[in-house]
Scaffold this active site. Sequence first.
Site, PDB file in Angstrom:
ATOM      1  N   GLY A 209      -3.194  38.567  72.125  1.00 32.32           N
ATOM      2  CA  GLY A 209      -4.547  38.958  72.742  1.00 32.32           C
ATOM      3  C   GLY A 209      -4.877  40.406  71.953  1.00 32.32           C
ATOM      4  O   GLY A 209      -4.618  40.692  70.797  1.00 32.32           O
ATOM      5  N   ILE A 210      -5.527  41.106  72.815  1.00 34.10           N
ATOM      6  CA  ILE A 210      -6.383  42.397  72.591  1.00 34.10           C
ATOM      7  C   ILE A 210      -5.693  43.258  73.111  1.00 34.10           C
ATOM      8  O   ILE A 210      -5.264  43.473  74.181  1.00 34.10           O
ATOM      9  CB  ILE A 210      -7.678  42.735  72.701  1.00 34.10           C
ATOM     10  CG1 ILE A 210      -8.425  43.446  72.036  1.00 34.10           C
ATOM     11  CG2 ILE A 210      -8.064  42.531  73.995  1.00 34.10           C
ATOM     12  CD1 ILE A 210      -9.934  43.670  72.003  1.00 34.10           C
ATOM     13  N   GLY A 211      -5.299  44.452  72.609  1.00 29.20           N
ATOM     14  CA  GLY A 211      -4.710  45.804  73.245  1.00 29.20           C
ATOM     15  C   GLY A 211      -3.456  46.328  72.304  1.00 29.20           C
ATOM     16  O   GLY A 211      -3.473  46.043  70.905  1.00 29.20           O
ATOM     17  N   ALA A 212      -2.966  47.445  72.777  1.00 33.64           N
ATOM     18  CA  ALA A 212      -2.171  48.252  72.044  1.00 33.64           C
ATOM     19  C   ALA A 212      -0.704  47.607  71.709  1.00 33.64           C
ATOM     20  O   ALA A 212      -0.347  47.722  70.623  1.00 33.64           O
ATOM     21  CB  ALA A 212      -1.909  49.730  72.742  1.00 33.64           C
ATOM     22  N   GLU A 232      -6.814  32.226  70.827  1.00 29.78           N
ATOM     23  CA  GLU A 232      -7.967  32.159  71.513  1.00 29.78           C
ATOM     24  C   GLU A 232      -8.931  33.533  70.953  1.00 29.78           C
ATOM     25  O   GLU A 232     -10.270  33.226  71.048  1.00 29.78           O
ATOM     26  CB  GLU A 232      -8.050  32.087  72.872  1.00 29.78           C
ATOM     27  CG  GLU A 232      -7.437  33.341  73.631  1.00 29.78           C
ATOM     28  CD  GLU A 232      -7.078  33.076  75.017  1.00 29.78           C
ATOM     29  OE1 GLU A 232      -7.424  33.884  75.871  1.00 29.78           O
ATOM     30  OE2 GLU A 232      -6.379  31.783  75.411  1.00 29.78           O
ATOM     31  N   GLY A 330      -5.832  31.693  78.806  1.00 30.67           N
ATOM     32  CA  GLY A 330      -5.179  30.917  78.056  1.00 30.67           C
ATOM     33  C   GLY A 330      -3.854  31.130  77.911  1.00 30.67           C
ATOM     34  O   GLY A 330      -3.186  30.415  77.133  1.00 30.67           O
TER      35      GLY A 330
END
Length: 427
Positions: A209-212, A232, A330
């Site tokens: 996913g997105i993030g640190a 995704e 997802g």
Amino acid sequence: MTRFVNSAAEAVAAIGSGEFLWSHSMAATPTVLLEAVAARAQDLQGVNIMQLHLEHAEALADPALEGHIRNRCFFAGKVTRDLINQGRADYVPIFLSEIPKLFRRGEQRVDTAIIQVSKPDPHGNCSLGISVEATAAACDVAGRIIAHINPNMPRTHGDSFINLKRIDYAYAEATPLILHESRETSAVDRRVGEHVASLVEDGSCLQMGIGAIPDAALACLGDRKDLGVHTEMFSDGVLDLLESGVVNNARKKIARGRVVTSFAMGSRRLYDYVNDNPEVAFLDVEYVNNPVVIAKNKKVMSINSAIQVDLTGQVCADSMGHRIYSGVGGQVDFVQGAMYSEGGKSIIALPSTAQHGAVSRLVSAIERGAGVVTTRAQVDYVVTEYGVAELRGRSLSERAADLIAIAHPDFRESLAREARDSLGLRV
């Protein structure tokens, strides 16, 4: 026949009361058109705006919209979270891969799709740009399509194309794209990322996913070879690995040589990279997140996060008690895909504490009212800054012992006591 109009207000004027609208989501949120819908809300009754995560759509949270426009959310975000928990919006728990099926099977009608697209090519083909997700499916079945044509929207390859002939109302205006700049990585994030990276082998196919934490893990993979990406969501953390050749997608079975994604969110650099780049395929999320498709790639690494993980391995990822925080999304799609992938691994990665260290995110029991998104039978590894707990094939007592070992030291004694006294486990 496309009708080109001179204002966003004119573009949305045909929307009537009682309609179900689908809004293009993520970084492609058509804020210009949504603000125009909100501005004429007093003329409408019982309109539902269906959506994934919307960005910069504060106009839809105005209390004055009550009874006129209601948000129907397949994923909660900053704008809609409070609305859902106040009973002023609806949350629909569903796997991300299943949303397009609702539309295509006629289980959820779509009267109007509101989208943001690139300028058309000489053949009249616009692109959904940085977000295909469920919007391609919504456009397939919508009775009406209203588009904001934005010259700044990247032109992406895959399932993103929509011809002007399919657009009923089009409004053109150059507006800035929605950016998501990465936040500074903390020491805890870096340690979690290092432990996640230790599980990634040469030839792995990554979903993240997105993030640190995902960015921290990706930053540790510079010495790997032949990594692939089937995810995704595509964000900035992958760019350096693509440009260095570490990610070359050479060993993938699905779309070999190309990144497969359904939407992107990040910096201007990311959007420039995907613009007119045939090595990045933006595909329908019903396909991208299909576990059967995912599992065709070998060594799938599903890397996801959680709000809480209990000592048996149950994962809460969408709620804090009864309070909805995000969505099912997802996660399970890719956990399942990793399970059936040859050499695949599903990883749940999270800091060991929340609220500045005041509470443990590894708990003896999920908070009352919270939802279990991923079951304890589906998780292979749980990772915190204190290490890796391998759960696959382990008993409840073995799981609890290993999870307590990667909890913050301040909570280990109380977790062990609760495991023995409340759960009857040997730790």
